[in-house]
Design a protein around this motif. Structure first.
Motif, short mmCIF file in Angstrom:
data_model
loop_
_atom_site.label_atom_id
_atom_site.label_comp_id
_atom_site.label_asym_id
_atom_site.label_seq_id
_atom_site.Cartn_x
_atom_site.Cartn_y
_atom_site.Cartn_z
N GLY A 175 9.22 11.63 -17.67
CA GLY A 175 9.10 11.12 -16.31
C GLY A 175 8.72 12.17 -15.30
N SER A 176 7.85 13.10 -15.67
CA SER A 176 7.51 14.22 -14.80
C SER A 176 6.69 13.80 -13.59
CB SER A 176 6.74 15.29 -15.59
OG SER A 176 5.55 14.74 -16.13
N GLY A 177 5.90 12.74 -13.72
CA GLY A 177 5.10 12.26 -12.59
C GLY A 177 3.97 13.18 -12.19
N PHE A 178 3.43 13.94 -13.14
CA PHE A 178 2.32 14.85 -12.81
C PHE A 178 1.14 14.10 -12.21
CE2 PHE A 178 3.84 18.13 -16.05
CZ PHE A 178 4.27 18.99 -15.06
N GLU A 179 0.99 12.84 -12.60
CA GLU A 179 -0.16 12.08 -12.12
C GLU A 179 -0.06 11.72 -10.64
OE1 GLU A 179 2.92 9.11 -13.42
OE2 GLU A 179 2.16 11.05 -14.12
N ASN A 180 1.15 11.82 -10.08
CA ASN A 180 1.34 11.40 -8.68
C ASN A 180 0.52 12.23 -7.71
OD1 ASN A 180 3.16 9.53 -9.62
ND2 ASN A 180 4.96 10.75 -9.13
N HIS A 181 0.38 13.53 -7.98
CA HIS A 181 -0.28 14.41 -7.02
C HIS A 181 -1.74 14.03 -6.81
CE1 HIS A 181 3.38 16.63 -7.35
NE2 HIS A 181 3.18 16.92 -8.61
N ALA A 182 -2.36 13.45 -7.83
CA ALA A 182 -3.75 13.04 -7.69
C ALA A 182 -3.89 11.74 -6.91
CB ALA A 182 -4.39 12.89 -9.07
N LYS A 183 -2.76 11.09 -6.62
CA LYS A 183 -2.81 9.78 -5.98
C LYS A 183 -2.43 9.83 -4.50
CE LYS A 183 -1.30 6.26 -8.40
NZ LYS A 183 -2.56 5.56 -8.71
N TYR A 184 -2.04 11.01 -3.99
CA TYR A 184 -1.62 11.08 -2.59
C TYR A 184 -2.71 10.58 -1.65
CZ TYR A 184 2.27 14.04 -4.12
OH TYR A 184 3.40 14.54 -4.73
N GLY A 185 -3.96 10.91 -1.96
CA GLY A 185 -5.06 10.51 -1.09
C GLY A 185 -5.17 9.01 -0.92
N GLU A 186 -4.67 8.25 -1.89
CA GLU A 186 -4.74 6.79 -1.79
C GLU A 186 -3.80 6.24 -0.72
OE1 GLU A 186 -4.09 5.04 -5.60
OE2 GLU A 186 -5.51 6.36 -6.62
N GLY A 187 -2.77 7.00 -0.36
CA GLY A 187 -1.77 6.46 0.55
C GLY A 187 -1.75 7.07 1.94
N ILE A 188 -2.70 7.98 2.22
CA ILE A 188 -2.69 8.61 3.55
C ILE A 188 -2.95 7.57 4.63
CG2 ILE A 188 -3.70 10.37 5.05
CD1 ILE A 188 -4.53 11.90 2.56
N TYR A 189 -3.98 6.74 4.41
CA TYR A 189 -4.39 5.75 5.41
C TYR A 189 -4.44 4.36 4.79
CZ TYR A 189 -6.18 10.08 7.49
OH TYR A 189 -6.31 11.36 7.96
N TYR A 190 -3.92 3.38 5.52
CA TYR A 190 -4.11 1.96 5.21
C TYR A 190 -4.68 1.30 6.45
CZ TYR A 190 -1.04 2.45 1.09
OH TYR A 190 -0.49 2.82 -0.11
N HIS A 191 -5.12 0.06 6.32
CA HIS A 191 -5.57 -0.66 7.51
C HIS A 191 -5.36 -2.15 7.34
CE1 HIS A 191 -9.25 -2.54 5.89
NE2 HIS A 191 -9.43 -1.42 5.19
N ASP A 192 -5.24 -2.85 8.46
CA ASP A 192 -5.36 -4.30 8.48
C ASP A 192 -6.63 -4.62 9.25
OD1 ASP A 192 -4.70 -3.98 11.16
OD2 ASP A 192 -2.67 -4.76 10.95
N ALA A 193 -6.75 -5.81 9.81
CA ALA A 193 -8.01 -6.19 10.44
C ALA A 193 -8.35 -5.34 11.65
CB ALA A 193 -7.96 -7.68 10.83
N ASN A 194 -7.31 -4.93 12.40
CA ASN A 194 -7.59 -4.28 13.69
C ASN A 194 -6.87 -2.96 13.90
OD1 ASN A 194 -9.19 -6.53 14.81
ND2 ASN A 194 -7.24 -7.65 14.68
N SER A 195 -6.22 -2.42 12.87
CA SER A 195 -5.46 -1.18 13.04
C SER A 195 -5.57 -0.31 11.80
CB SER A 195 -3.97 -1.47 13.31
OG SER A 195 -3.78 -2.22 14.49
N VAL A 196 -5.47 0.99 12.01
CA VAL A 196 -5.37 1.94 10.90
C VAL A 196 -3.95 2.50 10.91
CG1 VAL A 196 -6.28 3.85 12.29
CG2 VAL A 196 -6.34 3.99 9.80
N PHE A 197 -3.35 2.61 9.73
CA PHE A 197 -1.99 3.12 9.58
C PHE A 197 -2.06 4.52 8.97
CE2 PHE A 197 -1.71 -1.41 9.71
CZ PHE A 197 -0.48 -1.73 10.27
N ILE A 198 -1.43 5.48 9.64
CA ILE A 198 -1.38 6.84 9.14
C ILE A 198 0.00 7.04 8.51
CG2 ILE A 198 -1.52 9.28 9.72
CD1 ILE A 198 -3.32 8.44 12.09
N ASN A 199 0.03 7.09 7.18
CA ASN A 199 1.29 7.11 6.44
C ASN A 199 1.73 8.50 6.01
OD1 ASN A 199 1.67 4.17 6.27
ND2 ASN A 199 -0.18 4.24 5.02
#
Length: 228
Positions: free
Chosen positions: A2-26
């Motif tokens: 359960g080391s989760g080494f793969e997690n570090h390559a996925k951080y970029g997927e969660g920096i920003y989200y959006h809905d129809a009219n807003s961007v979310f900085i996570n």
């Protein structure tokens, strides 16, 4: 394991989200956003977690108003937000999003600061066994390499399931208790360096650093607290 080494390559997927009219900085990671559908882009500058400061610069913007929602993390006890140098009045609570909405233009600048402070995180079953935090960062005590016999700190790859029976030879005199003042941690822990987030306990002289910065030596995360 359960080391989760793969997690570090996925951080970029969660920096920003959006809905129809807003961007979310996570996430607070130096990066650039290009939301092509809205013709909106911005640049995030930060050295987090060395400090809790972020600078967001709008580099392209649509003609209609757009929302920018910035995560207010639960570890932050306060926040300061400036828009083009002007302090913004906020009513948000930690765990929510700070919402800014307007018609943006290139070179609009949002400056955000979450002051980072020392705190204690007790275990669920014992309030006197604690981890030491700085903002969201877990600090661990550096314990050196005493009695770490080869191939330590690694298991022997030639022996099947070596880590199940590995003899760690933990020194019997290793310090696992600290004198701490929960009401005023800076009276018992001093900060030595901003660049490396290095701290030192005033009574025991234990060096504390982010857990992710300690390698190839022993460390302690959970301490028995002696109240000062």
């Amino acid at each position: 394991m359960g080391s989760g080494f793969e997690n570090h390559a996925k951080y970029g997927e969660g920096i920003y989200y959006h809905d129809a009219n807003s961007v979310f900085i996570n996430l607070f990671i130096a990066s650039e956003l290009n939301w092509k559908e809205q013709n909106f882009s911005l640049k995030q500058e930060t050295i987090f977690p060395q400090n809790g400061q972020m600078k967001l610069t709008v580099t392209a913007a649509p003609s209609q108003p757009l929302g920018i929602k910035i995560r207010y993390p639960s570890w932050a006890k306060s926040v300061s937000v400036k828009l083009n140098g002007k302090v913004q009045k906020l009513n948000n609570l930690a765990g929510e999003y700070i919402s800014l909405s307007q018609k943006w233009k290139p070179n609009d600048i949002i400056e955000v600061e979450f002051p980072m402070e020392l705190s204690l995180k007790p275990t669920n079953d014992n309030p006197n066994k604690v981890a030491i935090m700085y903002g969201p960062i877990v600090l661990a005590g550096k314990m050196g390499t005493a009695q770490m016999n080869s191939p330590a700190p690694y298991s022997d790859a030639t022996v099947y399931n070596d880590y199940y029976k590995y003899l760690y030879h933990v020194p019997s005199d290793m310090i696992t208790s600290l004198h701490l003042n929960p009401q005023n941690l800076t009276s018992t822990i001093e900060k030595l360096s901003n660049e490396t987030l290095t701290f030192k306990t005033k009574t025991e002289g234990i060096i504390l650093q982010p857990l992710y910065d300690i390698h190839r030596e022993r460390y302690v995360v959970y301490w028995d607290m002696i109240h000062d």
